[in-house]
Design a protein around this motif. Structure first.
Motif, PDB file in Angstrom:
ATOM      1  N   LEU A 122       0.836  -1.210   0.000  1.00 41.20           N
ATOM      2  CA  LEU A 122       0.000   0.000   0.000  1.00 41.20           C
ATOM      3  C   LEU A 122       0.866   1.254   0.000  1.00 41.20           C
ATOM      4  N   GLU A 123       1.962   1.156   0.785  1.00 38.43           N
ATOM      5  CA  GLU A 123       2.862   2.313   0.892  1.00 38.43           C
ATOM      6  C   GLU A 123       3.492   2.631  -0.463  1.00 38.43           C
ATOM      7  N   LYS A 124       3.948   1.544  -1.107  1.00 40.66           N
ATOM      8  CA  LYS A 124       4.592   1.708  -2.411  1.00 40.66           C
ATOM      9  C   LYS A 124       3.587   2.308  -3.403  1.00 40.66           C
ATOM     10  N   PHE A 125       2.363   1.795  -3.323  1.00 45.14           N
ATOM     11  CA  PHE A 125       1.336   2.246  -4.263  1.00 45.14           C
ATOM     12  C   PHE A 125       0.957   3.708  -4.005  1.00 45.14           C
ATOM     13  N   SER A 126       0.977   4.080  -2.708  1.00 47.03           N
ATOM     14  CA  SER A 126       0.589   5.477  -2.440  1.00 47.03           C
ATOM     15  C   SER A 126       1.623   6.426  -3.037  1.00 47.03           C
ATOM     16  N   GLY A 127       2.860   5.942  -3.158  1.00 46.66           N
ATOM     17  CA  GLY A 127       3.908   6.745  -3.816  1.00 46.66           C
ATOM     18  C   GLY A 127       3.526   7.012  -5.258  1.00 46.66           C
ATOM     19  N   ILE A 128       3.014   5.982  -5.915  1.00 42.48           N
ATOM     20  CA  ILE A 128       2.631   6.123  -7.332  1.00 42.48           C
ATOM     21  C   ILE A 128       1.442   7.070  -7.449  1.00 42.48           C
ATOM     22  N   LYS A 129       0.492   6.876  -6.543  1.00 46.31           N
ATOM     23  CA  LYS A 129      -0.701   7.738  -6.571  1.00 46.31           C
ATOM     24  C   LYS A 129      -0.288   9.202  -6.426  1.00 46.31           C
ATOM     25  N   GLU A 130       0.660   9.366  -5.481  1.00 43.05           N
ATOM     26  CA  GLU A 130       1.142  10.723  -5.193  1.00 43.05           C
ATOM     27  C   GLU A 130       1.768  11.313  -6.469  1.00 43.05           C
ATOM     28  N   ALA A 131       2.604  10.484  -7.105  1.00 40.39           N
ATOM     29  CA  ALA A 131       3.286  10.964  -8.315  1.00 40.39           C
ATOM     30  C   ALA A 131       2.256  11.256  -9.406  1.00 40.39           C
ATOM     31  N   TYR A 132       1.259  10.386  -9.536  1.00 38.76           N
ATOM     32  CA  TYR A 132       0.237  10.572 -10.574  1.00 38.76           C
ATOM     33  C   TYR A 132      -0.597  11.828 -10.317  1.00 38.76           C
ATOM     34  N   SER A 133      -0.775  12.136  -9.013  1.00 33.57           N
ATOM     35  CA  SER A 133      -1.654  13.278  -8.731  1.00 33.57           C
ATOM     36  C   SER A 133      -1.000  14.607  -9.122  1.00 33.57           C
ATOM     37  N   GLN A 134       0.304  14.553  -9.411  1.00 28.83           N
ATOM     38  CA  GLN A 134       1.015  15.801  -9.725  1.00 28.83           C
ATOM     39  C   GLN A 134       0.743  16.302 -11.152  1.00 28.83           C
ATOM     40  N   SER A 135       0.260  15.406 -12.056  1.00 28.87           N
ATOM     41  CA  SER A 135       0.083  15.890 -13.432  1.00 28.87           C
ATOM     42  C   SER A 135      -1.340  15.644 -13.931  1.00 28.87           C
ATOM     43  N   GLU A 136      -1.622  16.285 -15.053  1.00 27.19           N
ATOM     44  CA  GLU A 136      -2.932  16.104 -15.701  1.00 27.19           C
ATOM     45  C   GLU A 136      -3.066  14.645 -16.116  1.00 27.19           C
ATOM     46  N   THR A 143       3.189   2.653 -15.798  1.00 25.38           N
ATOM     47  CA  THR A 143       4.207   2.251 -14.814  1.00 25.38           C
ATOM     48  C   THR A 143       4.180   0.735 -14.696  1.00 25.38           C
ATOM     49  N   GLU A 144       5.359   0.149 -14.529  1.00 27.34           N
ATOM     50  CA  GLU A 144       5.398  -1.288 -14.266  1.00 27.34           C
ATOM     51  C   GLU A 144       6.111  -1.500 -12.958  1.00 27.34           C
ATOM     52  N   LEU A 145       5.553  -2.325 -12.091  1.00 29.83           N
ATOM     53  CA  LEU A 145       6.207  -2.551 -10.814  1.00 29.83           C
ATOM     54  C   LEU A 145       5.779  -3.873 -10.187  1.00 29.83           C
ATOM     55  N   GLU A 146       6.485  -4.241  -9.121  1.00 27.37           N
ATOM     56  CA  GLU A 146       6.106  -5.458  -8.416  1.00 27.37           C
ATOM     57  C   GLU A 146       5.462  -5.075  -7.090  1.00 27.37           C
ATOM     58  N   LEU A 147       4.293  -5.624  -6.839  1.00 26.94           N
ATOM     59  CA  LEU A 147       3.592  -5.348  -5.581  1.00 26.94           C
ATOM     60  C   LEU A 147       3.120  -6.675  -5.002  1.00 26.94           C
ATOM     61  N   TYR A 148       2.722  -6.631  -3.740  1.00 27.89           N
ATOM     62  CA  TYR A 148       2.128  -7.834  -3.148  1.00 27.89           C
ATOM     63  C   TYR A 148       0.610  -7.685  -3.126  1.00 27.89           C
ATOM     64  N   GLY A 149      -0.093  -8.644  -3.738  1.00 29.76           N
ATOM     65  CA  GLY A 149      -1.544  -8.611  -3.746  1.00 29.76           C
ATOM     66  C   GLY A 149      -2.080  -9.293  -2.492  1.00 29.76           C
ATOM     67  N   LYS A 150      -3.324  -8.929  -2.116  1.00 31.26           N
ATOM     68  CA  LYS A 150      -3.936  -9.608  -0.968  1.00 31.26           C
ATOM     69  C   LYS A 150      -5.282 -10.144  -1.422  1.00 31.26           C
ATOM     70  N   ALA A 151      -5.446 -11.474  -1.358  1.00 32.06           N
ATOM     71  CA  ALA A 151      -6.703 -12.083  -1.794  1.00 32.06           C
ATOM     72  C   ALA A 151      -7.756 -11.936  -0.704  1.00 32.06           C
ATOM     73  N   ARG A 152      -9.005 -12.255  -1.086  1.00 30.70           N
ATOM     74  CA  ARG A 152     -10.107 -12.100  -0.132  1.00 30.70           C
ATOM     75  C   ARG A 152      -9.872 -12.914   1.148  1.00 30.70           C
ATOM     76  N   ASN A 153      -9.210 -14.119   0.969  1.00 28.81           N
ATOM     77  CA  ASN A 153      -8.985 -14.978   2.146  1.00 28.81           C
ATOM     78  C   ASN A 153      -7.728 -14.584   2.922  1.00 28.81           C
ATOM     79  N   GLY A 154      -7.101 -13.471   2.539  1.00 31.80           N
ATOM     80  CA  GLY A 154      -5.941 -12.976   3.290  1.00 31.80           C
ATOM     81  C   GLY A 154      -4.610 -13.431   2.720  1.00 31.80           C
TER      82      GLY A 154
END
Ligand code: ADP
Length: 582
Positions: A122-136, A143-154
């Protein structure tokens, strides 16, 4: 007037006599025209409306088909596809994503993409969101990146994700393509583990070889050392012969051990070439004295043909050069039954600071079959399976030579004819050295001379050695050379003894219990008194694995002699440490 109307008027005038009748008839004609044109228009309207209905239907079908295509693609790709609004609220989710996260399509309408990420991501993703919010929006880039997904069962799992901002008609949304990379990560981890294991195994192999070499060399030291002493003690002629054979076999065994160690060292990329002045003449001289007796025994010629104007000094690695050339000449002598061997060095070119030399070793020996020519440079390879039985050897010599010539920047090549002979050749470049001082010249000439065992009489030496046989061998020589000595059985004793008595030279074994040679040297050098900083310490070691030269220097030693030692080698090293030019 319209021609059609004129014709109708004429026809009416012909048929009807009174103007009223004519007018009636004309009106009827016009009426019927109108009716007919009305009928035609109505028919056309009907067909236009039919056609547009058909077109509409067709259009619907095409639309449905393309939607079906898109949804088939969405549902059948292996990657998860998620479409979110520009606020990251999910608006579409394919089957692969459904399986990945365990949510159903119905669940996702109210879901934010962030709900699908692990805490950490989530932290890593918020960085991207932050960067995206800076431009139109329409200026955003994917962007391509590696993140950890969380399934419904945890369950958390690694995923590779590409986020693609898309804008259509001023409306922005994100197309996210996700790949579950758990399996890839597992393979990577397994590979890493295998790599670490292989590295540990390689290190263990080197350590094992180092220990083995030490273990083998220590008794060899006794065999060769004591045989040398016996030979020098005027044995009977029949004993002399046997002693020489023991000595020869011992030295042969050492060559094999050295080959195996060397090959291992080269294989591990641990050989570094020296760059010091050396004389080719000196090298050819020592090859001559080492192999001439063997050639004479076999009744073959061994000639040395070197250009007269070769530089007297070159810069390079004399030990490795000598190893390459000795090996090639030794092979040539070994595989030649009649005729001879020529050792050739020619100058191919020279610039102000470099000289290019051509080396060849030519023999009239058994030759090498054509189909084996490519393989003889491979390790453990011999051109014929009965070579070892007939001629001896390990099949490592050429592999080592090839690597060493490579390291020098050349290429070892061979041309050969079965039954006629072989030529091994290569070309190397060497930096030239200015030989301006006559003393340098003299030094070179002196080195060619045989060593005379004098100059060390009356010296006081500390021999640090734990092995009793090695103590005996070394002390016999010291006695023979009229050098007085004290023995320390390990590094601790050495450090104690040197505190109460001043020695002219310390001969230091490296591997010892309690305190090894490196540590003992460090302790001695750490003493503040000038004597302890200056007293020459010569390492005497049976281990030749690793970069001994650098290691002993780093520990504060001045030189090293490998065991089993050649008496002349030890003597001249001691002389050199006392400032005598040898
Ligand atoms: P070794 O000599 O210890 O067997 P080398 O690597 O030095 O190993 O040589 C590999 C093989 O190449 C030899 O066994 C021999 O078959 C062939 N070979 C090398 N030099 C010669 C030569 N001068 N003449 C004929 N065969 C040779």
């Amino acid at each position: 007037m319209n021609k059609l109307l004129q014709r109708q008027l004429k026809r009416v005038q012909r048929k009807h006599s009174t103007p009223e009748d004519q007018l009636d008839a004309l009106i009827q004609v016009i009426d019927s025209y109108y009716e007919e044109s009305d009928r035609a228009r109505r028919k056309k309207d009907r067909s236009v409306s039919l056609m547009s209905e058909e077109l509409l239907e067709l259009n619907k079908k095409i639309l449905a088909k393309s939607e079906a295509y898109i949804s088939a693609i969405m549902e059948n790709v292996a990657d998860g596809i998620i479409i979110t609004q520009d606020t990251y609220e999910i608006s579409s989710f394919n089957q692969a994503a459904e399986q990945m996260f365990g949510y159903l399509k119905e669940d996702i309408n109210v879901l934010s993409f962030e709900k699908l990420l692990s805490e950490e991501s989530l932290e890593k993703f918020s960085g991207i969101k932050e960067a995206y919010s800076q431009s139109e929006f329409f200026q955003l880039e994917g962007t391509e990146l590696e993140l950890y997904g969380k399934a419904r069962n945890g369950r958390e799992f690694p995923m590779e994700i590409s986020i693609n901002p898309v804008s259509i008609d001023d409306e922005g949304f994100f197309l996210m393509i996700l790949k579950d990379i758990s399996r890839r990560k597992r393979y990577q981890a397994e590979l890493m583990e295998a790599k670490v294991k292989a590295e540990i195994a390689a290190e263990e192999k080197t350590r094992f070889l180092s220990n083995m070499s030490h273990e083998i060399r220590t008794p060899m030291n006794a065999v060769i050392g004591l045989t040398n002493l016996l030979i020098e003690n005027d044995p009977r002629d029949d004993q002399k012969e046997m002693l020489r054979t023991i000595n020869f076999s011992g030295n042969n065994l050492l060559v094999i051990i050295n080959d195996i160690l060397d090959f291992n060292k080269i294989d591990a990329g641990k050989v570094e070439l020296e760059s010091i002045p050396f004389s080719l003449k000196e090298i050819s001289g020592s090859i001559r004295s080492a192999l001439m007796p063997k050639a004479a025994d076999k009744g073959i010629d061994l000639s040395f043909e070197m250009d007269a104007n070769l530089p007297s000094q070159l810069k390079g690695d004399p030990v490795r050069m000598s190893q390459i050339l000795t090996n090639l000449v030794n092979n040539a002598v070994k595989f030649t039954l009649e005729g001879g061997v020529r050792f050739i060095v020619k100058e191919k070119g020279r610039t102000e600071d470099k000289v290019e030399l051509y080396f060849a070793v030519q023999d009239t020996g058994i030759g090498i079959p054509e189909d084996k020519l490519d393989h003889i440079f491979e390790s453990f390879s011999q051109s014929n399976s009965n070579t070892t039985r007939k001629f001896g050897g390990t099949g490592l010599g050429l592999a080592i030579c090839k690597e060493l010539v490579d390291l020098h920047g050349g290429e070892l090549k061979v041309s050969s004819q079965l039954g006629k002979g072989s030529t091994f050749y290569f070309t190397l470049e060497f930096p030239l050295i200015e030989l301006d001082s006559p003393s340098q010249q003299q030094e070179t000439i002196k080195k060619d001379k045989k060593i005379v065992f004098s100059g060390l009489e009356g010296l006081n030496v500390l021999l640090v050695e734990d092995n009793k046989i090695n103590q005996m061998v070394a002390s016999r020589y010291l006695k023979k050379w009229k050098i007085s000595y004290q023995i320390a059985n390990n590094g601790v004793e050495a450090c104690d003894k040197i505190l109460v008595e001043r020695f002219d030279i310390v001969l230091m074994d490296l591997h010892m219990p309690e305190r090894d040679g490196y540590e003992a040297t460090r302790v001695i050098r750490a003493n503040q008194e000038a004597y302890y900083k200056e007293v020459p310490i010569i390492a005497l070691t049976a281990s030749v694995v690793g970069d001994i030269n650098r290691e002993v220097q780093e520990a504060g030693m001045n030189a090293y002699v490998s065991k089993p030692f050649q008496p002349a080698d030890l003597y001249s090293t001691m002389l050199r440490q006392l400032g005598v030019k040898v």
